[in-house]
Design a protein around this motif. Structure first.
Motif, PDB file in Angstrom:
ATOM      1  N   GLU A  57       7.353  29.697  32.481  1.00  0.00           N
ATOM      2  CA  GLU A  57       6.695  28.501  33.022  1.00  0.00           C
ATOM      3  C   GLU A  57       5.180  28.583  32.844  1.00  0.00           C
ATOM      4  OE1 GLU A  57       9.819  27.210  36.554  1.00  0.00           O
ATOM      5  OE2 GLU A  57       8.465  28.896  36.905  1.00  0.00           O
ATOM      6  N   LYS A  58       4.622  29.789  32.964  1.00  0.00           N
ATOM      7  CA  LYS A  58       3.184  29.970  32.757  1.00  0.00           C
ATOM      8  C   LYS A  58       2.795  29.631  31.320  1.00  0.00           C
ATOM      9  CE  LYS A  58       2.800  33.442  36.353  1.00  0.00           C
ATOM     10  NZ  LYS A  58       2.659  34.863  36.682  1.00  0.00           N
ATOM     11  N   PHE A  59       3.587  30.094  30.352  1.00  0.00           N
ATOM     12  CA  PHE A  59       3.308  29.763  28.948  1.00  0.00           C
ATOM     13  C   PHE A  59       3.389  28.254  28.722  1.00  0.00           C
ATOM     14  CE2 PHE A  59       4.530  34.274  28.052  1.00  0.00           C
ATOM     15  CZ  PHE A  59       3.332  34.655  27.445  1.00  0.00           C
ATOM     16  N   LEU A  60       4.396  27.633  29.323  1.00  0.00           N
ATOM     17  CA  LEU A  60       4.535  26.179  29.205  1.00  0.00           C
ATOM     18  C   LEU A  60       3.344  25.466  29.842  1.00  0.00           C
ATOM     19  CD1 LEU A  60       6.189  23.697  28.405  1.00  0.00           C
ATOM     20  CD2 LEU A  60       7.424  23.932  30.577  1.00  0.00           C
ATOM     21  N   LEU A  61       2.949  25.918  31.024  1.00  0.00           N
ATOM     22  CA  LEU A  61       1.789  25.322  31.703  1.00  0.00           C
ATOM     23  C   LEU A  61       0.512  25.478  30.886  1.00  0.00           C
ATOM     24  CD1 LEU A  61       2.255  26.246  35.471  1.00  0.00           C
ATOM     25  CD2 LEU A  61       1.789  23.975  34.548  1.00  0.00           C
ATOM     26  N   ILE A  62       0.320  26.649  30.302  1.00  0.00           N
ATOM     27  CA  ILE A  62      -0.863  26.869  29.459  1.00  0.00           C
ATOM     28  C   ILE A  62      -0.894  25.838  28.346  1.00  0.00           C
ATOM     29  CG2 ILE A  62      -1.898  28.444  27.764  1.00  0.00           C
ATOM     30  CD1 ILE A  62      -0.957  30.770  29.652  1.00  0.00           C
ATOM     31  N   ASP A  63       0.236  25.667  27.651  1.00  0.00           N
ATOM     32  CA  ASP A  63       0.295  24.701  26.556  1.00  0.00           C
ATOM     33  C   ASP A  63       0.049  23.275  27.050  1.00  0.00           C
ATOM     34  OD1 ASP A  63       0.803  26.724  24.728  1.00  0.00           O
ATOM     35  OD2 ASP A  63       2.976  26.394  24.725  1.00  0.00           O
ATOM     36  N   LEU A  64       0.674  22.909  28.146  1.00  0.00           N
ATOM     37  CA  LEU A  64       0.536  21.543  28.661  1.00  0.00           C
ATOM     38  C   LEU A  64      -0.875  21.270  29.175  1.00  0.00           C
ATOM     39  CD1 LEU A  64       3.953  21.166  30.527  1.00  0.00           C
ATOM     40  CD2 LEU A  64       3.270  20.098  28.362  1.00  0.00           C
TER      41      LEU A  64
ATOM     42  N   LYS B 133      -3.637  22.766  28.270  1.00  0.00           N
ATOM     43  CA  LYS B 133      -4.531  22.682  27.114  1.00  0.00           C
ATOM     44  C   LYS B 133      -4.426  21.300  26.473  1.00  0.00           C
ATOM     45  CE  LYS B 133      -5.098  26.865  24.664  1.00  0.00           C
ATOM     46  NZ  LYS B 133      -4.506  27.892  23.774  1.00  0.00           N
ATOM     47  N   LYS B 134      -3.212  20.815  26.348  1.00  0.00           N
ATOM     48  CA  LYS B 134      -2.985  19.497  25.754  1.00  0.00           C
ATOM     49  C   LYS B 134      -3.672  18.415  26.580  1.00  0.00           C
ATOM     50  CE  LYS B 134       0.894  16.971  23.746  1.00  0.00           C
ATOM     51  NZ  LYS B 134       2.356  16.975  23.555  1.00  0.00           N
ATOM     52  N   ILE B 135      -3.548  18.499  27.892  1.00  0.00           N
ATOM     53  CA  ILE B 135      -4.227  17.541  28.775  1.00  0.00           C
ATOM     54  C   ILE B 135      -5.732  17.676  28.624  1.00  0.00           C
ATOM     55  CG2 ILE B 135      -4.704  16.960  31.201  1.00  0.00           C
ATOM     56  CD1 ILE B 135      -1.737  17.685  31.780  1.00  0.00           C
ATOM     57  N   GLY B 136      -6.236  18.901  28.594  1.00  0.00           N
ATOM     58  CA  GLY B 136      -7.675  19.135  28.470  1.00  0.00           C
ATOM     59  C   GLY B 136      -8.244  18.589  27.176  1.00  0.00           C
ATOM     60  N   TYR B 137      -7.565  18.869  26.064  1.00  0.00           N
ATOM     61  CA  TYR B 137      -8.037  18.347  24.770  1.00  0.00           C
ATOM     62  C   TYR B 137      -7.965  16.826  24.749  1.00  0.00           C
ATOM     63  CZ  TYR B 137      -8.016  23.118  22.933  1.00  0.00           C
ATOM     64  OH  TYR B 137      -8.270  24.451  22.723  1.00  0.00           O
ATOM     65  N   GLY B 138      -6.912  16.279  25.335  1.00  0.00           N
ATOM     66  CA  GLY B 138      -6.794  14.821  25.408  1.00  0.00           C
ATOM     67  C   GLY B 138      -7.915  14.209  26.229  1.00  0.00           C
ATOM     68  N   ALA B 139      -8.272  14.865  27.309  1.00  0.00           N
ATOM     69  CA  ALA B 139      -9.371  14.371  28.159  1.00  0.00           C
ATOM     70  C   ALA B 139     -10.686  14.416  27.393  1.00  0.00           C
ATOM     71  CB  ALA B 139      -9.462  15.193  29.443  1.00  0.00           C
ATOM     72  N   LEU B 140     -10.899  15.452  26.595  1.00  0.00           N
ATOM     73  CA  LEU B 140     -12.121  15.531  25.789  1.00  0.00           C
ATOM     74  C   LEU B 140     -12.191  14.394  24.778  1.00  0.00           C
ATOM     75  CD1 LEU B 140     -12.414  19.369  25.084  1.00  0.00           C
ATOM     76  CD2 LEU B 140     -13.897  17.988  26.538  1.00  0.00           C
ATOM     77  N   GLU B 141     -11.057  14.061  24.197  1.00  0.00           N
ATOM     78  CA  GLU B 141     -11.022  12.971  23.209  1.00  0.00           C
ATOM     79  C   GLU B 141     -11.224  11.602  23.855  1.00  0.00           C
ATOM     80  OE1 GLU B 141      -7.372  13.218  21.007  1.00  0.00           O
ATOM     81  OE2 GLU B 141      -7.862  15.193  20.204  1.00  0.00           O
ATOM     82  N   ASN B 142     -10.886  11.479  25.123  1.00  0.00           N
ATOM     83  CA  ASN B 142     -10.958  10.176  25.803  1.00  0.00           C
ATOM     84  C   ASN B 142     -12.190  10.024  26.684  1.00  0.00           C
ATOM     85  OD1 ASN B 142      -8.521   8.789  24.952  1.00  0.00           O
ATOM     86  ND2 ASN B 142      -7.473  10.494  25.928  1.00  0.00           N
ATOM     87  N   ARG B 143     -13.194  10.866  26.477  1.00  0.00           N
ATOM     88  CA  ARG B 143     -14.423  10.732  27.275  1.00  0.00           C
ATOM     89  C   ARG B 143     -15.035   9.354  27.101  1.00  0.00           C
ATOM     90  NH1 ARG B 143     -17.648  16.457  26.776  1.00  0.00           N
ATOM     91  NH2 ARG B 143     -16.461  17.469  28.395  1.00  0.00           N
TER      92      ARG B 143
END
Length: 151
Positions: free
Chosen positions: A131-138, A140-150
């Motif tokens: 679950e930790k590995f899954l959370l890390i991936d998810l 990160k995906k949310i974080g990168y998406g947030a950077l793109e949507n600034r």
């Protein structure tokens, strides 16, 4: 089946609240641990960075930890007065100064860091490694998406 926009927004708001509440609880617990060592969060972050990566230029510490340059100098001065860090000339560039742990600083962090790492592990023990590995991936995906949507 695609979700309707209002339902998606409700789900997004719920997810946002869960992330915010989880982050608040987790970081409050970690802050209490840092406080128990008589250190401020910025001070601990600086010591942890130098402990983990070795000598660092003050400017790089400031950039990596998002600490303003005036504050970083003040905190490094305090750490230097406690004999936990020292300033050394940067190899190859006399204009720059590196911050490194003293022997006393290294011994101090050798003592407190394993306890700190255990506190973090204790706070994350309610989920499995998978679950930790899954959370890390998810996350990160949310974080990168947030950077793109600034805005």
């Amino acid at each position: 089946m695609l979700e309707s926009e209002p339902n998606r927004q409700e789900l997004d708001l719920r997810l946002f609240r869960v992330i915010r509440n989880m982050s608040t609880a987790l970081f409050e617990n970690i802050k209490r641990d840092v406080d128990s060592h008589g250190l401020g969060v910025e001070t601990f972050q600086i010591l942890e960075l130098i402990y983990s990566t070795g000598a660092q230029p003050i400017q790089k510490i400031s950039e990596r930890l998002s600490i303003p340059s005036g504050s970083i100098t003040y905190v490094v001065d305090k750490l230097e007065n406690k004999n936990l860090v020292k300033r050394t000339p940067a190899p190859g560039d006399r204009r720059k100064t590196n911050v490194t742990l003293t022997d006393e600083g290294c011994a101090y962090f050798d003592e407190i860091f394993p306890k700190h790492a255990q506190t973090i592990s204790n706070n994350l023990s309610s989920v499995t490694d998978a679950e930790k590995f899954l959370l890390i991936d998810l996350l990160k995906k949310i974080g990168y998406g947030a950077l793109e949507n600034r805005p």
